[in-house]
Design an enzyme around this catalytic site. Structure first.
Site, mmCIF file in Angstrom:
data_model
loop_
_atom_site.group_PDB
_atom_site.id
_atom_site.type_symbol
_atom_site.label_atom_id
_atom_site.label_comp_id
_atom_site.label_asym_id
_atom_site.label_seq_id
_atom_site.Cartn_x
_atom_site.Cartn_y
_atom_site.Cartn_z
ATOM 1 N N CYS A 114 5.492 3.114 4.390
ATOM 2 C CA CYS A 114 6.147 1.823 4.147
ATOM 3 C C CYS A 114 7.435 2.004 3.347
ATOM 4 O O CYS A 114 8.443 1.324 3.596
ATOM 5 C CB CYS A 114 5.212 0.894 3.391
ATOM 6 S SG CYS A 114 3.697 0.491 4.271
ATOM 7 N N THR A 115 7.420 2.897 2.400
ATOM 8 C CA THR A 115 8.617 3.141 1.589
ATOM 9 C C THR A 115 9.753 3.663 2.455
ATOM 10 O O THR A 115 10.909 3.234 2.315
ATOM 11 C CB THR A 115 8.294 4.142 0.461
ATOM 12 O OG1 THR A 115 7.248 3.594 -0.357
ATOM 13 C CG2 THR A 115 9.525 4.410 -0.404
#
Length: 227
Positions: free
Chosen positions: A46-47
């Site tokens: 997600c980052t």
């Protein structure tokens, strides 16, 4: 709820790292939008995704597209996570504006359920299902133009999302379709509903009809028409 292409996107209100959105439809306005969900804050894939979206913001702005993310964590968690995203993506550390796009806090998973974003195979520490990597492209009239669902373990290709948006925006106003692996600037295909006479009027630069064994003249290539 299962959203299908052409469906009206439900309106909703939500808290984000940038403040309260009272009406999602009003937030979209006359723009296009990309709503993309994430399993959780402070997770590796997600980052990388949010950092990539931030890096590509200029490309989305050129296309009048507003990105907005969603994660089943709190606003405070989002704000702390953003610092990691900025660091990973080598993004400016300035907090004005707070970030390139808002991140919705869906702690109670209401929107995740409403939009069919939950991944039954991925659960958090409490055993609750996480959101999958959903990507919804929404048109200015607030209808669903594209839906892609990725499992939590597979990161998205944001260049592909831009490519699809280019196709959607072009084909929404021109009587063409885009072939496999098409990229902006490439040849397009005249849609079958356009007659030969109409095609000559709509595409004055001409078109090429591809011969196929069936003898049917349905594959007609033309230069990408200007928007």
């Amino acid at each position: 709820m299962s959203l299908r292409l052409g469906d009206k996107i439900p309106n909703f209100s939500a808290d984000t790292n940038e403040g309260r959105i009272d009406s999602f439809h009003e937030w979209i306005g006359d723009s296009w939008a990309v709503l993309f969900s994430h399993p959780a804050d402070f997770t590796p894939v997600c980052t990388t995704e949010l950092a990539r979206m931030a890096q590509l913001m200029i490309e989305f702005e050129k296309r009048h597209v507003k990105p907005i993310a969603l994660s089943c964590d709190s606003v405070d968690s989002h704000r702390r996570w953003i610092e990691d995203i900025k660091s990973f993506g080598s993004l400016p550390k300035s907090t004005e504006p707070p970030f390139s796009f808002p991140i919705i806090a869906d702690v109670e998973r209401k929107l995740a359920v409403q939009f069919g974003m939950l991944d039954p195979d991925e659960k958090d520490a409490k055993g609750l299902p996480l959101t999958c990597r959903a990507a919804f492209v929404i048109g200015p009239e607030k209808t669903l133009k594209l839906s892609i669902l990725y499992p939590a373990t597979t990161g998205r290709n944001f260049d592909e999302i831009i490519r699809v948006i280019d196709s959607l925006q072009l084909t929404a106003v021109k009587k063409v379709a885009t072939p496999a692996d098409w990229k902006s600037g490439g040849d397009c295909m005249i849609v079958p509903t356009v007659s030969a006479e109409e095609a000559k009027q709509l595409f004055p630069d001409g078109f090429k009809t591809i011969a196929v064994p069936s003898g049917k003249e349905y594959i007609r290539l033309t230069k990408q028409p200007p928007l």
